[in-house]
Every structure is written in structure tokens, then in C-alpha cells.
Write an enzyme that holds these catalytic residues in place. Structure first.
Site, mmCIF file in Angstrom:
data_model
loop_
_atom_site.group_PDB
_atom_site.id
_atom_site.type_symbol
_atom_site.label_atom_id
_atom_site.label_comp_id
_atom_site.label_asym_id
_atom_site.label_seq_id
_atom_site.Cartn_x
_atom_site.Cartn_y
_atom_site.Cartn_z
ATOM 1 N N LYS A 19 -7.919 -2.581 15.743
ATOM 2 C CA LYS A 19 -6.848 -3.414 16.299
ATOM 3 C C LYS A 19 -7.389 -4.237 17.474
ATOM 4 O O LYS A 19 -7.048 -5.413 17.626
ATOM 5 C CB LYS A 19 -5.662 -2.553 16.760
ATOM 6 N N HIS A 69 -9.033 12.734 20.453
ATOM 7 C CA HIS A 69 -7.593 12.529 20.696
ATOM 8 C C HIS A 69 -7.336 11.895 22.072
ATOM 9 O O HIS A 69 -7.702 12.469 23.102
ATOM 10 C CB HIS A 69 -6.935 13.919 20.628
ATOM 11 N N TYR A 101 -9.008 3.342 14.382
ATOM 12 C CA TYR A 101 -7.794 2.522 14.311
ATOM 13 C C TYR A 101 -7.714 1.581 15.511
ATOM 14 O O TYR A 101 -7.581 0.357 15.344
ATOM 15 C CB TYR A 101 -6.540 3.409 14.260
ATOM 16 N N THR A 147 -1.161 -2.962 19.427
ATOM 17 C CA THR A 147 -0.803 -1.637 19.918
ATOM 18 C C THR A 147 -1.345 -1.398 21.325
ATOM 19 O O THR A 147 -2.366 -1.988 21.709
ATOM 20 C CB THR A 147 -1.403 -0.566 18.967
ATOM 21 N N ASP A 148 -0.697 -0.495 22.053
ATOM 22 C CA ASP A 148 -1.210 -0.116 23.382
ATOM 23 C C ASP A 148 -2.503 0.705 23.269
ATOM 24 O O ASP A 148 -3.207 0.881 24.255
ATOM 25 C CB ASP A 148 -0.151 0.667 24.180
ATOM 26 N N GLU A 149 -2.817 1.178 22.038
ATOM 27 C CA GLU A 149 -3.981 2.054 21.891
ATOM 28 C C GLU A 149 -5.294 1.318 22.148
ATOM 29 O O GLU A 149 -6.325 1.954 22.377
ATOM 30 C CB GLU A 149 -3.963 2.724 20.505
ATOM 31 N N THR A 176 -8.972 -4.144 6.410
ATOM 32 C CA THR A 176 -7.619 -4.736 6.528
ATOM 33 C C THR A 176 -7.376 -5.294 7.929
ATOM 34 O O THR A 176 -6.961 -6.445 8.088
ATOM 35 C CB THR A 176 -6.545 -3.696 6.158
ATOM 36 N N THR A 199 0.869 -1.176 0.000
ATOM 37 C CA THR A 199 0.000 0.000 0.000
ATOM 38 C C THR A 199 0.910 1.230 0.000
ATOM 39 O O THR A 199 2.144 1.097 -0.070
ATOM 40 C CB THR A 199 -0.864 0.040 1.274
ATOM 41 N N ARG A 248 2.833 10.402 24.969
ATOM 42 C CA ARG A 248 3.063 9.092 24.360
ATOM 43 C C ARG A 248 4.328 8.502 24.966
ATOM 44 O O ARG A 248 5.198 9.223 25.453
ATOM 45 C CB ARG A 248 3.249 9.220 22.824
#
Ligand code: NAD
Ligand code: TYD
Length: 348
Positions: A159, A289, A155, A130-132, A100, A36, A219
Site C-alpha cells: 500500500k 505484528h 500488505y 491505510t494508516d498501516e 494487485t 476475487t 487498533r
């Protein structure tokens, strides 16, 4: 050992592929990537001729193509990194992330299950996350492996869904798996849409540095090579069915990080102190955010002996040196010229 690494032409994936190709000459490493906008085979130019390296262009959204790849290569292990990875893009086009990250992961799990059938001895599906997925922290506290999932962006929701699918396949079909949830990575080869490479690019070109909101978002930053080292350890020594958090023990408020970046760039470019900081420009905040991410990486440290190998100042300095020495890479990824590279390299 045949190892299928998905997303190996991307930022983190290319560091993982390089590490495994160089460290395990007896393994056959198959890099599966759709190429991509974020996938760039130039990232792997130094190892592309290695006899244990193979590239397959395939899309994880394509279940039929995946089945064929699994039947051809019959991998013993999968390290799954392919994903749509940028939060801002997920806000403008969430469905691409669902297709995806969720459907693609489901396709990969089905393909692994089909080829491994009931003989899962020595097999391993490693899902890189991810930690998100844990959501957003207030001023205190750290994400633990036991922290409940609370994803806040398209996102991180995609995940989180993929993490749940991997665990569900483990529980239901006895698919042997491990999952790692890592904090923000930085380092060479990161696409210049993420904070650090974008700001390096803009400072280089004297363009404004767009700081979202009040700039006090936090972060936890980890050098990408240390993430790749952690993936190697977990792949070989992690326990089936376990989750490991990976982080840099390295929290920075965005604005403090940006000031450090500006200082290092002024020194490296021979510009007067304070020149780059004048480019800082506060802009409209990202919707929804997440305020703060911070990882407790104690489990992987205690159980597998992993810890970061470089300080943030060292890792950042190495990263800036790499970007300044590789302007050609940057101009290719921003112009899309790496697509031509692929056509030439793999013609016929
Ligand atoms: P990236 O965007 O740089 O690379 C993603 C790679 O996946 C690219 O090579 C792309 O071509 C490939 N890809 C995308 N969609 C595909 C598809 N449908 N089929 C096949 N290949 C496809 O991402 P990254 O920053 O290297 O992240 C890699 C993984 O690590 C992701 O799963 C991400 O969620 C996770 N992660 C990233 C970070 C970070 O800070 N970047 C932190 C923790 C976890
Ligand atoms: P990013 O690199 O996109 O990673 P993530 O959103 O996955 O943490 O962004 C890191 C932080 O920097 C995040 O708080 C958003 C902020 N940011 C800016 O302030 N300006 C920018 O132009 C970008 C891309 C990010």
C-alpha cells in the site's frame, strides 16, 4: 460526471458505491471489480438495478482491459479501493499483494493518464489507503499526515508503494490526486477473515476465538459508513495533492474489544453473561505484528468538517445485528456460492 470506483464489490467499496449511487443520481457510477474471494455482488443487491449504476468485471492487473474500460466509459473521476487487503494473507503470499496493490495501481494510473491526456481540468484520481503505511506506534503518539512512512508487513509495504506511485504521477505528470489513509474499519459486509466478523461468526457457532499473542495490540476502529462519508467529502471538497488521515478517535486493545463483543453477543443471543468469553483462546502471534495504530484525524475534521457519526458501542451493536440477520450472506461468502450469483445475474 462519470465516476469509476474500483473494488466496489468489496467491504468498504460496496458502502462507497451505495452512497454515491443513492446520493448522486446524475452521476454515472461504474463499479470495476475482479470479484476475487473478497468481492461479492450480493453486497450491492439493493442498488444493482439503479439506472446510474454499472458493473464491469475487470482485473486491475490487466493493463489492456483497463485501457478498454477507460476508453469506453471515459471517467472524470476514479476512486480506487481495489486491493488485496488482509495482512495475514500478505504474510503467506506477498506477491499477490505486489501484483494487485502495486502493479494494479500503476496500471490504473497509466490508464487515467492516457485517457485524460493533458486535459486534467475537473479530473481527479482518489487513492484509498491505510494508516498501516506509517508502521507501528509505541504507547503514545498518533499518526499525522506528516508521519514518515515505515510499513512493516507485505500488505502495508504494497500500500505504501502504491501511495508513492500516486504522488509520483501527481508530481511528474500533473495527475490531480488525493489520498486518504484510514484506520481499521468495521461494519456490515466485511469478509469473515478480519477480526470482528470472524469473531462474530465463531461466537455464533461456539468456536474458539483465536487471540494473537498477548491480545494487547491496539487498533483505532471506524464504522465503515463513516469512512464512506469521509470519502464523499474528500472526493468533492479535498484539495488536489493533499493527504487526509481518517480515524475513529477510538482506540481499543484487541482483548478489550473482544470482551465488549462477547458481552454484546451474549445479550443479543440471550446467552448467560460470560458464555462467549469462555471461547477466548490465546494463539501464536502474527509474525511482525504491529503493536499499535492510532490516527490524528484533526485535519479532515478542521478542513472538511468530518467526524464519526456513531459511537463504537452503537456501531458495533448495529454490526452484530446485521450479521445475525444476514446469516445467508455469511454462509454464501464462506462457501463461495456468491460466484453462482454472479453467473446468474450477468449471464450472457
Ligand atoms: P476487501 O478485501 O473487502 O475488498 C477488496 C475488493 O477489491 C474486492 O471486491 C475484490 O474483488 C477487489 N479486488 C481485489 N483484487 C482485485 C484486482 N486485481 N482487480 C480488481 N478488483 C480487485 O477490502 P476492503 O477492506 O474493502 O478495503 C478496500 C480498500 O480500503 C483497500 O484499498 C484497503 O487497502 C483500504 N483500507 C481498508 C481498511 C480496512 O479496515 N478494511 C482500512 C483502511 C484502508
Ligand atoms: P485484522 O482485522 O486482521 O486487521 P489489521 O491486521 O489490518 O489491523 O486484525 C485486527 C487485530 O486483531 C490485529 O491486531 C490482529 C488481531 N487478530 C487476532 O488477534 N486474531 C485474529 O484471528 C485476527 C484475524 C486478528
Amino acid at each position: 460526471m462519470t465516476l469509476l470506483i474500483t473494488g466496489g464489490a468489496g467491504f468498504i467499496g460496496s458502502h462507497v458505491v451505495r452512497l454515491f449511487v443513492q446520493r448522486y443520481p446524475d452521476y454515472k457510477i461504474v463499479n470495476l471489480d475482479a470479484l476475487t474471494y473478497a468481492g461479492n455482488l450480493e453486497n450491492l443487491r439493493d442498488i444493482e438495478q439503479a439506472p446510474n449504476y454499472h458493473f464491469v468485471r475487470a482485473d486491475i492487473r490487466d493493463a489492456v482491459a483497463l485501457k478498454q474500460v477507460f476508453e469506453t466509459h471515459r471517467p472524470d473521476g476514479v476512486i480506487h479501493l481495489a486491493a488485496e487487503s488482509h495482512v495475514d494473507r500478505s504474510i503467506s503470499d506477498p506477491n499477490a499483494f505486489i501484483q494487485t496493490n502495486v502493479m494494479g495501481t500503476a496500471n490504473l494510473l497509466n490508464a487515467a493518464r492516457a485517457v485524460w491526456n493533458h486535459d486534467v481540468n475537473g479530473k481527479r484520481f482518489y487513492h484509498v489507503s491505510t494508516d498501516e503505511v506509517y508502521g507501528s506506534l509505541g504507547d503514545s503518539g498518533l499518526f499525522m499526515e506528516t508521519t514518515p512512512y515505515d510499513p512493516q508487513s507485505p500488505y502495508s509495504a504494497s500500500k505504501a508503494a502504491s501511495d508513492h506511485l500516486v504522488r509520483a504521477f501527481g508530481n511528474t505528470y500533473h495527475l490531480p490526486f488525493v489520498i486518504t489513509n484510514c484506520s481499521n474499519n468495521y461494519g456490515p459486509n466485511q469478509f469473515p477473515e478480519k477480526l470482528i466478523p470472524l469473531f462474530i461468526h465463531n461466537i455464533r457457532n461456539g468456536k474458539p476465538l483465536p487471540v494473537y499473542g498477548d491480545g494487547k495490540y491496539t487498533r483505532d476502529w471506524l464504522f465503515v459508513v463513516d469512512h464512506a462519508r469521509a470519502i464523499d467529502l474528500v472526493f468533492h471538497q479535498g484539495k488536489n495533492g493533499e493527504t487526509y488521515n481518517i480515524g475513529g478517535f477510538n482506540e481499543w486493545q484487541n482483548i478489550e474489544l473482544i470482551r465488549l463483543l462477547c458481552t454484546q453477543m451474549d445479550e443479543k443471543l440471550g446467552r448467560g453473561a460470560g458464555t462467549s468469553a469462555q471461547l477466548i483462546s490465546y494463539v501464536r502471534d502474527r509474525p511482525g505484528h504491529d503493536r499499535r495504530y492510532a490516527i490524528d484525524a484533526g485535519k479532515i475534521h478542521r478542513e472538511l468538517g468530518w467526524s464519526p457519526s456513531v459511537t463504537f458501542e452503537e456501531g458495533l451493536s448495529q454490526t452484530l445485528d446485521w450479521y445475525l440477520a444476514n446469516e445467508e450472506w455469511l454462509s454464501h461468502v464462506t462457501s463461495g456460492a456468491y460466484q453462482d450469483y454472479y453467473e446468474k445475474q450477468y449471464a450472457g
